[in-house]
Design an enzyme around this catalytic site. Structure first.
Site, PDB file in Angstrom:
ATOM      1  N   PRO A  10       0.792  -1.230   0.000  1.00 51.22           N
ATOM      2  CA  PRO A  10       0.000   0.000   0.000  1.00 51.22           C
ATOM      3  C   PRO A  10       0.828   1.285   0.000  1.00 51.22           C
ATOM      4  CG  PRO A  10      -0.076  -1.058   2.150  1.00 51.22           C
ATOM      5  CD  PRO A  10       0.568  -2.040   1.209  1.00 51.22           C
ATOM      6  N   ASN A  11       0.308   2.234  -0.744  1.00 47.93           N
ATOM      7  CA  ASN A  11       0.844   3.594  -0.858  1.00 47.93           C
ATOM      8  C   ASN A  11       2.127   3.707  -1.684  1.00 47.93           C
ATOM      9  OD1 ASN A  11      -1.216   4.872   0.834  1.00 47.93           O
ATOM     10  ND2 ASN A  11      -0.283   3.708   2.497  1.00 47.93           N
ATOM     11  N   ARG A  18       5.230  10.948  -2.471  1.00 49.01           N
ATOM     12  CA  ARG A  18       4.974  10.547  -1.088  1.00 49.01           C
ATOM     13  C   ARG A  18       6.245  10.745  -0.245  1.00 49.01           C
ATOM     14  NH1 ARG A  18       4.759   4.389   1.177  1.00 49.01           N
ATOM     15  NH2 ARG A  18       4.161   4.921   3.295  1.00 49.01           N
ATOM     16  N   TYR A  23      11.351   8.587   1.082  1.00 49.40           N
ATOM     17  CA  TYR A  23      11.279   7.524   0.064  1.00 49.40           C
ATOM     18  C   TYR A  23      11.951   7.892  -1.264  1.00 49.40           C
ATOM     19  CZ  TYR A  23       7.948   5.588   3.391  1.00 49.40           C
ATOM     20  OH  TYR A  23       7.368   5.087   4.531  1.00 49.40           O
ATOM     21  N   ASN A  74       7.966  -5.783  -1.163  1.00 47.31           N
ATOM     22  CA  ASN A  74       7.943  -4.633  -0.253  1.00 47.31           C
ATOM     23  C   ASN A  74       6.511  -4.545   0.283  1.00 47.31           C
ATOM     24  OD1 ASN A  74       7.887  -2.258   1.140  1.00 47.31           O
ATOM     25  ND2 ASN A  74       8.972  -1.057  -0.414  1.00 47.31           N
ATOM     26  N   ALA A  77       3.252  -0.895   4.708  1.00 42.15           N
ATOM     27  CA  ALA A  77       2.731  -0.871   6.089  1.00 42.15           C
ATOM     28  C   ALA A  77       2.310  -2.251   6.585  1.00 42.15           C
ATOM     29  CB  ALA A  77       1.563   0.101   6.182  1.00 42.15           C
ATOM     30  N   GLU A  98      12.615  -9.586   1.443  1.00 38.87           N
ATOM     31  CA  GLU A  98      11.830  -8.416   1.862  1.00 38.87           C
ATOM     32  C   GLU A  98      12.667  -7.159   1.570  1.00 38.87           C
ATOM     33  OE1 GLU A  98      11.236  -8.604   6.088  1.00 38.87           O
ATOM     34  OE2 GLU A  98      10.268  -6.637   6.214  1.00 38.87           O
ATOM     35  N   HIS A 100      12.763  -2.819   1.694  1.00 41.02           N
ATOM     36  CA  HIS A 100      12.216  -1.517   2.093  1.00 41.02           C
ATOM     37  C   HIS A 100      13.118  -0.422   1.561  1.00 41.02           C
ATOM     38  CE1 HIS A 100       9.372  -3.419   4.779  1.00 41.02           C
ATOM     39  NE2 HIS A 100      10.354  -4.182   5.196  1.00 41.02           N
ATOM     40  N   ARG A 107      13.210   4.358  12.359  1.00 37.90           N
ATOM     41  CA  ARG A 107      12.077   5.291  12.305  1.00 37.90           C
ATOM     42  C   ARG A 107      11.186   5.120  13.536  1.00 37.90           C
ATOM     43  NH1 ARG A 107       9.447   4.723   6.588  1.00 37.90           N
ATOM     44  NH2 ARG A 107       8.318   6.561   7.363  1.00 37.90           N
TER      45      ARG A 107
HETATM   46  C1  DQA Z   1       8.367   0.904   3.568  1.00 37.44           C
HETATM   47  C2  DQA Z   1       8.522   1.090   5.084  1.00 37.44           C
HETATM   48  C3  DQA Z   1       7.212   0.879   5.803  1.00 37.44           C
HETATM   49  O1  DQA Z   1       7.383   1.086   7.202  1.00 37.44           O
HETATM   50  C4  DQA Z   1       6.163   1.854   5.302  1.00 37.44           C
HETATM   51  O2  DQA Z   1       4.919   1.604   5.903  1.00 37.44           O
HETATM   52  C5  DQA Z   1       6.064   1.900   3.824  1.00 37.44           C
HETATM   53  C6  DQA Z   1       7.264   1.784   3.010  1.00 37.44           C
HETATM   54  C7  DQA Z   1       9.660   1.231   2.806  1.00 37.44           C
HETATM   55  O3  DQA Z   1       9.768   0.834   1.659  1.00 37.44           O
HETATM   56  O4  DQA Z   1      10.537   1.913   3.352  1.00 37.44           O
HETATM   57  O5  DQA Z   1       4.986   2.115   3.279  1.00 37.44           O
HETATM   58  O6  DQA Z   1       8.059  -0.461   3.316  1.00 37.44           O
END
Ligand code: DQA
Length: 147
Positions: A10-11, A18, A23, A74, A77, A98, A100, A107
């Site tokens: 998501p997002n 964003r 990011y 990835n 959240a 995984e 990120h 964080r």
């Molecule tokens: C994320 C890190 C997560 O904590 C966050 O909720 C994201 C992006 C990252 O790529 O740094 O949406 O996965």
């Protein structure tokens, strides 16, 4: 040629605008192009996807069994909330990384725990979009090591 699923949660469709201080300014499309270039160099085929929905990620992880040799994920959240993603990854038992963009451990406290980490081979975080490229190298190594 091996197929690798690269799944985004998501997002991440909002990358580019964003929270760019966290990011970066690359869009998800830019990251996909980066991955396609790297995949060509590694002689891999990638299937790059994004969804805002947890159940869709579960469906795609299940689909990967049989359709892909490995997974790069990835979970965004859902990393910090999803037992369902953990269980799906355990169920398919594919080489999985995984990724990120940021370094969640540096964080907010709620990002310190990953439900996914204990169901994948490894985690790459804090390297921005380059983390996906490193993930493709890592998955290649993992696939080669499987009997
Ligand atoms: C994320 C890190 C997560 O904590 C966050 O909720 C994201 C992006 C990252 O790529 O740094 O949406 O996965």
């Amino acid at each position: 040629m091996h197929t690798i699923f690269i799944l985004n949660g998501p997002n991440l469709n909002l990358l580019g605008t964003r929270e760019p201080h966290i990011y970066g300014t690359m869009t998800l499309k830019d990251i996909q192009e980066l991955c396609e270039k790297k995949a060509t160099a590694l002689n891999l085929q990638i299937d790059f996807r994004q969804t805002n929905h947890e159940g869709v990620l579960v469906d795609w992880i299940q689909e990967a069994k049989g359709a892909a040799k490995g997974l790069i994920l990835n979970p965004a959240a859902y990393t910090h909330t999803s037992v369902a993603l953990h269980d799906a990854l355990k169920a398919v038992d594919l080489p999985a990384i995984e990724v990120h963009l940021s370094q969640p451990a540096a964080r907010e406290a709620f990002r310190a725990h990953s439900y996914v980490a204990s169901a994948v081979n490894g985690t790459i975080s804090g390297f921005g979009a380059e983390g996906y490229v490193l993930g493709l190298d890592a998955i290649t190594t993992l696939i080669a090591a499987r009997p």
